[in-house]
Each structure stands twice: as structure tokens, then as C-alpha cells.
Design an enzyme around this catalytic site. Structure first.
Site, PDB file in Angstrom:
ATOM      1  N   GLY A  86      80.185 -73.227  32.323  1.00 47.15           N
ATOM      2  CA  GLY A  86      79.335 -72.900  31.185  1.00 47.15           C
ATOM      3  C   GLY A  86      79.792 -71.608  30.551  1.00 47.15           C
ATOM      4  NE  ARG A  87      83.101 -68.780  25.339  1.00 44.01           N
ATOM      5  CZ  ARG A  87      84.194 -68.248  25.855  1.00 44.01           C
ATOM      6  NH1 ARG A  87      84.649 -68.702  27.019  1.00 44.01           N
ATOM      7  NH2 ARG A  87      84.834 -67.275  25.225  1.00 44.01           N
ATOM      8  N   GLY A  88      78.115 -68.213  28.195  1.00 43.52           N
ATOM      9  CA  GLY A  88      76.914 -67.577  27.673  1.00 43.52           C
ATOM     10  C   GLY A  88      77.235 -66.356  26.840  1.00 43.52           C
ATOM     11  N   GLY A 132      79.623 -63.873  29.015  1.00 43.17           N
ATOM     12  CA  GLY A 132      80.849 -64.322  29.647  1.00 43.17           C
ATOM     13  C   GLY A 132      80.781 -65.793  29.994  1.00 43.17           C
ATOM     14  CB  VAL A 179      79.677 -69.590  34.786  1.00 40.92           C
ATOM     15  CG1 VAL A 179      79.473 -69.794  36.273  1.00 40.92           C
ATOM     16  CG2 VAL A 179      78.704 -68.547  34.266  1.00 40.92           C
ATOM     17  CE  LYS A 235      78.435 -64.388  32.460  1.00 47.59           C
ATOM     18  NZ  LYS A 235      77.106 -63.800  32.550  1.00 47.59           N
ATOM     19  CG  ASP A 278      66.534 -63.860  29.758  1.00 44.14           C
ATOM     20  OD1 ASP A 278      65.748 -64.440  28.980  1.00 44.14           O
ATOM     21  OD2 ASP A 278      67.762 -64.011  29.716  1.00 44.14           O
TER      22      ASP A 278
END
Length: 656
Positions: A344-346, A349, A351, A365, A462
Site C-alpha cells: 500500500g501507499r499512504g 510513505g 508499505v 514502512k 487518527d
């Protein structure tokens, strides 16, 4: 010559101090150090001064406390008119009177030494507990603070059956203790399984509680057994109003025979002491502070010497070497951070899935190289998260940094995030009610640990579906502590000038004014619960033009009309309707606009685990009118991503 010897060897200096001052110490101090289970000085409730009326009342109360006759191990006394002092002492139900008095005497000595100015304090021993306060304690249910104690085991005994056996035994003992009268609420027993150690247990409440309060207190304690003590056979969980314990190396007895019961009404002592007794007491009150001050001054000198000797050493992170990974090892483990390994990408950064040389799967990460976070801040935040150890929190394994590369290494969680299941029309079918209910309870346990039971008090800031990870057995783990805020245990709220989090989950007082507290997480949890129950996103009105109101507003209208179950996900064709309705009710309590009206997570845990607990009526939730969302969307930006998998974000630098 003597000074040179001590400055070159602080340990010899400390030994001299102990040898010189030992005769002035109470001779029971050694015994106290061996069996006290912990104490708590409550700074939040205020302090008193040496010459205050409360101090005088408390001194008198403590000096006469154990001279009062008891037969069932329970003291409840008060003294004074203005600024009255209150105290309660309770001995374990199978302790004899002489042992009880000795334990309480040690308790008084420990608290007066360790909590010299706090108006509220409590200490737990193996045989008793003792507390005092400037407010009435009689008949009041108090669930915090909580003291968890794991006792050492002679043999390396570890088995998952201990937790289940202990829970079953303690649940059997609870109604027996709760049905006790105003003299004693205590029950003990044991359970034997073939080819397995005999497990003994005991539960006890202060006898001033009514039956329901006693049951609720014990149920809340038992619910915490499985969370923290899997496979541990010797445990104590102590609260101000009750305690539970189980052990394989001892047998808890039934209460000893006793004379007729005393009257446990809220008693005010007015005994006058003789002039000789007053003189002796004054002498003690003068000498003890002098000795304490001298010892404190000498210990301060030792600390200054040690710090001066270490002033030229580099300030390093505790246990840094055990947490730091080699960059090349992680690069090989992720196949060079290949796209095929990307999970995944957030916002901070990407993962990647990796596999260490020993075969362990990991989630890595990789922070973007444009991150403004410095090396020291990066490492300090790692140490903060590494101290959090709980089965319902994603476990940090370590970190790595090399030039511009910064990596976080986490345990690999097989089933990705809750978001991948909950909002996918096909995957959602696999989330039956039992699975969803267990996920809700796992999240509650993780938040109770963060807010109350860990060494550090953490506000997550969060909490959302993409930050709830699911392992192979669909157990939930809270992740992503990059925006977390550290609080002192006696701190109830804080302010921040930079709002971080995710739009739709932020509490109104935080989103609009930067007011931060544990109730901010409670609000986010309430949104999560409603999303889990409905399978819909909270900001559904923003993403679907056919829907005119938010999920919170929709749930509130349905609950008010008596049709709360209408919002339940149609996929949930079976399951307990009572549990579903109760979860909706709890969710609406958590999203109330006034943070003071929202329950704590400890209370939420009690609400979910005790079907007999009557839930209060919720008030109108925050963001009830959908236009509020539009107003917020103009002011605040989502600082996180809903595409993260096994992800933990690191915050950019800002004042904390």
C-alpha cells in the site's frame, strides 16, 4: 580522603548512606518492600500543605486508624469537621486480624512516605489495601486506578489454558462475593483439571458496595485478564473497589471464624489522645521529615555526581541496538522494495511485505525521502511506540535509517486492514456478526490499554477503519501511531495548534479548537462502531449524491424513532439483535457533542461486557446537521490515507 573515595565510587558512598541511616528507618520497611503490590499518589485531585486543616485531620485519623476494633477486615473512618479526612482499609477475606492490622500499619507508613502532599492516595499489598481522600469513599464504586501484578513462577509454567480456567473460576466466584452482606464480600475457590496444576482464585469487593456495583467491578476486572495475561498462572488485578487474583502456588482460604460483626456505617472518630501521646506524635512528625530531607539531599548529590561523570557521553536511545535493523538486510527482505512486494501507499510513505533470513514475515514502512523529521526525532518516536506492548496493538519490531532512508519494521498482519473487508461488497460477506463484535471488543481493549493501563498514556488521534489491522484469526490490532500524542497519567486534556487526523473521525472540540483529550479517541471509536455495524462510511453524504445525511445523523434519527436496527448492514442476516442494538447505543454515546458526556473506554468495556448495565440516554451527536461537514471540509485536510496496509505514519515535526 573519604570524599575522594566516595566520588570515585558512588556505590560505596550509597552503601555508607544506607549503613548510617538504616537505624532511623522503620524496622518494617524491609517487609514492606517485599510484598507491596504498588501504590498511586493522585496528583490530579490536588495537594495539601504542611499546616493545612486537612493535614491535621489526616494525621489524627491515621494515628488512630488501626486501634479501632475489627473482625471482618474492613475499616471505614473519617475525622474532622472542615476539610474532613476519609480512609478505607480492607484486608483479604482469609487474613487473620493480627496480620490485617500489621498490613494496614505498613500501608499507612508507605503512603505517608511516598505521597507526602497528595490528598488522595492508595496502596495495595498482598494481604490488604488502604486508601485515603478528602472526599467520602463509602459506598462509591471506583474502577480506577488499576494495578496489574504478575508474580514470578518457580518453574517455567506457561499454558494458554490458564487464562480460560482462571476466567471461568473467577466468574463462578463473582456472584458468591456480590451476594455477601455489609460485613464481607469475598469468595475463594479452586479448579482442578486432570494432568494440569490446580488453580486457586479469590475475588473480593469492599463490603460497602451493593450487589450490582460489586458484580460490575469484578466483571470489569475479569474482562482484563485475557487481554494482558495469556498463559500467565499467577496474577493480581487490584482496583479501589475490588480485586481478583489467581495462583497455582497457593490456596486461598475461606474467611476465618470471627466474633459478631461490627457496625460499618460511615464513622467519624473523635478520640482525644493523652498529652504524653501527643508529645510523642509531635516528636515523630518532626524527626521523620528531617530524616527524609537529609536522605533526599544526599541522594541528590549522588545523582549530580553521576550526571557530571556522564556529561560528555552521547545521549543515545535506550535499547537502540536491539531495535535497529541493517538497511541491506531489509532491502534484500523486500526484494529491493519491488513493486510486487508493495502492500500500500499512504501520505508518509509506502508499505512493503518482506521476509527476514529467519523466515519471519514483516511489514516495512519506507518513509518518503522528503520527510522533514530529523534522525533524533525519528528514533525517539520509535522508542515511544516500542514501549507499547499489547495483543490489540500492531507490534513494532524495529527501525532502520541510512542517509536519507528511514524505515519502520512491523509484524506482518495477514488480513490487511478492516477497510479492505468492511467497504468491499464481496469481502464484507465474510464479516459475520460474531467477527464484527469481536473486532469492536478488540479495539476497546487496545484503547483501554493506551488510555489507562500502559506505562505511557497515549491519545491516538487518527483512529479509523484503515488503521485497524486484522491478523489470520481476524483479531483486531490498532496501528499507525505517527500522529499519537503522549499525555501524563494525571493529565486530562491538552491543546495543539496543528490539527492532524482524518476528516469524519475527528471530535468537534479537537477539529475546531485543538482541544485534545482521551475523549477525542472515544469520539473516533464511536464513528468506527457505527461503520462496523452498517458497513457504510461515515462521510457517505459526501461520496454519494443520493444520500443526504452523514452516518452519524442517520443513526441518530433511526435511534430516536425506535428503529435503530434499520441501519444494520443487510449482510448481517444472523447474530444477536440485542448486542447490535447495544453497540449502536454505545456508539451514539461516544459521538455526543459534549466530551464530558462521552464515556471513557473503561466504561465502554464495562457496557459491552455487562448486559445488566443500564445505558444512559445519549444526547444529540456532534455534526448532526450535515452542513457542518461542509464547513469542516473547508477548514481541515485529511492528513492520512485510506489506502494504507500494515501502515504506521510518522508525523512531521510540530509542537507536542
Amino acid at each position: 580522603m573519604v570524599w575522594l573515595t566516595f566520588s570515585s565510587s558512588p556505590s560505596l558512598f550509597l552503601g555508607f548512606l544506607i549503613f548510617f541511616f538504616l537505624p532511623f528507618c522503620h524496622r518494617n520497611r524491609m517487609a514492606m518492600a517485599q510484598d507491596d503490590l504498588g501504590w498511586f499518589c493522585d496528583n490530579a485531585e490536588g495537594n495539601y500543605t504542611t499546616n493545612s486543616p486537612y493535614k491535621a485531620n489526616l494525621n489524627h485519623l491515621l494515628s488512630t486508624f488501626t486501634t479501632n476494633q475489627i473482625d471482618y477486615g474492613f475499616y471505614n473512618l473519617s475525622y474532622g469537621h472542615d476539610h474532613k479526612a476519609y480512609a478505607i482499609g480492607l484486608c483479604r477475606g482469609d487474613v487473620r486480624p493480627d496480620t490485617c492490622r500489621s498490613c494496614l500499619t505498613n500501608s499507612i507508613t508507605l503512603l505517608t512516605n511516598n505521597c507526602p502532599t497528595q490528598t488522595n492516595a492508595i496502596v495495595w499489598y498482598e494481604d490488604c489495601f488502604f486508601r485515603y481522600s478528602d472526599r467520602s469513599l463509602f459506598g462509591t464504586l471506583d474502577l480506577s486506578p488499576t494495578r496489574f501484578v504478575v508474580l514470578p513462577v518457580t518453574n517455567n509454567v506457561s499454558d494458554a489454558r490458564f487464562t480460560q480456567l482462571a476466567t471461568d473460576l473467577l466468574q463462578q466466584l463473582t456472584p458468591r462475593a456480590a451476594s455477601g452482606d455489609s460485613r464481607l464480600k469475598y469468595a475463594a475457590g479452586r479448579i482442578a483439571v486432570p494432568n494440569f496444576p490446580v488453580l486457586s482464585g479469590a475475588v473480593q469487593c469492599t463490603p460497602d458496595l451493593n450487589s450490582d456495583d460489586c458484580s460490575n467491578c469484578l466483571d470489569a476486572s475479569i474482562a482484563q485478564v485475557r487481554d494482558a495475561y495469556d498463559t500467565v498462572p499467577r496474577v493480581r488485578i487490584m482496583k479501589p473497589s475490588c480485586n481478583i487474583r489467581f495462583d497455582i502456588n497457593r490456596l486461598f482460604q475461606d474467611p476465618p471464624a470471627s466474633s459478631p460483626p461490627p457496625n460499618f456505617s460511615n464513622t467519624t472518630t473523635t478520640t482525644n489522645t493523652s498529652p504524653r501521646g501527643n508529645k510523642a506524635r509531635k516528636l515523630v512528625l518532626v524527626l521523620v521529615p528531617i530524616i527524609v530531607v537529609v536522605l533526599a539531599a544526599l541522594l541528590l548529590i549522588i545523582i549530580i555526581i553521576l550526571r557530571a561523570r556522564n556529561s560528555n557521553k552521547k545521549n543515545e536511545i535506550a535499547n537502540e541496538e536491539s531495535l535497529q535493523f541493517d538497511f541491506d538486510t531489509i532491502k534484500i527482505a523486500t526484494n529491493g522494495f519491488s513493486d510486487a512486494n508493495q502492500l500500500g501507499r499512504g501520505g508518509f510513505g509506502a508499505v512493503y511485505k518482506g521476509r527476514l533470513p529467519d523466515g519471519q514475515n514483516i511489514a516495512v514502512k519506507r518513509l518518503f525521502q522528503g520527510s522533514k523529521q530529523g534522525d533524533e526525532e525519528f528514533k525517539n518516536e520509535i522508542v515511544l511506540v516500542a514501549k507499547l506492548q499489547h495483543r490489540n496493538l500492531a507490534q513494532l519490531l524495529g527501525f532502520c535509517f541510512k542517509q536519507n532512508e528511514k524505515l519502520l519494521i512491523y509484524e506482518f498482519v495477514e488480513n490487511s486492514s478492516l477497510e479492505k473487508f468492511l467497504f468491499d461488497p464481496i469481502q464484507r460477506e465474510s464479516l459475520d456478526w460474531n467477527t464484527r463484535y469481536n473486532i469492536i471488543q478488540d479495539i476497546v481493549r487496545g484503547l483501554v490499554y493506551l488510555h489507562e493501563d500502559s506505562q505511557l498514556r497515549i491519545i491516538h488521534r487518527d483512529l479509523k477503519v484503515s488503521n485497524i489491522l486484522l491478523d489470520a484469526e481476524m483479531n483486531a490490532k490498532i496501528s499507525d501511531f505517527g500522529t499519537a500524542r503522549l499525555f501524563e497519567h494525571d493529565q486530562t486534556r491538552g491543546d495543539t495548534r496543528k490539527i492532524v487526523g482524518t476528516y469524519g473521525y475527528m471530535a468537534p472540540e479537537y477539529a475546531w479548537h485543538g482541544k485534545l483529550s482521551v475523549k477525542s479517541d472515544v469520539f473516533s471509536f464511536g464513528v468506527l462502531v457505527l461503520e462496523i455495524l452498517t458497513g457504510q462510511k461515515n462521510n457517505r453524504a459526501q461520496t454519494n449524491k443520493e444520500i443526504s445525511e452523514s452516518l452519524i445523523s442517520h443513526a441518530w434519527r433511526s435511534w430516536q424513532s425506535g428503529n435503530s436496527l434499520d441501519i444494520v448492514d443487510p449482510c448481517l442476516k444472523s447474530g444477536s439483535k440485542i448486542e447490535m442494538a447495544r453497540c449502536i447505543h454505545v456508539g451514539l454515546l461516544c459521538v455526543q457533542e459534549n466530551p464530558l458526556e462521552r464515556p471513557t473506554m473503561t466504561t465502554v468495556l464495562l457496557m459491552l461486557n455487562s448486559g445488566s448495565t443500564t445505558l444512559p440516554r445519549p444526547s444529540e451527536p456532534a455534526f448532526f446537521i450535515n452542513s457542518n461537514y461542509s464547513k469542516m471540509s473547508e477548514q481541515f485536510v485529511d492528513h492520512s490515507s485510506t489506502q494504507d496496509v500494515n501502515e504506521l505514519s510518522i508525523t512531521e515535526l510540530y509542537p507536542r
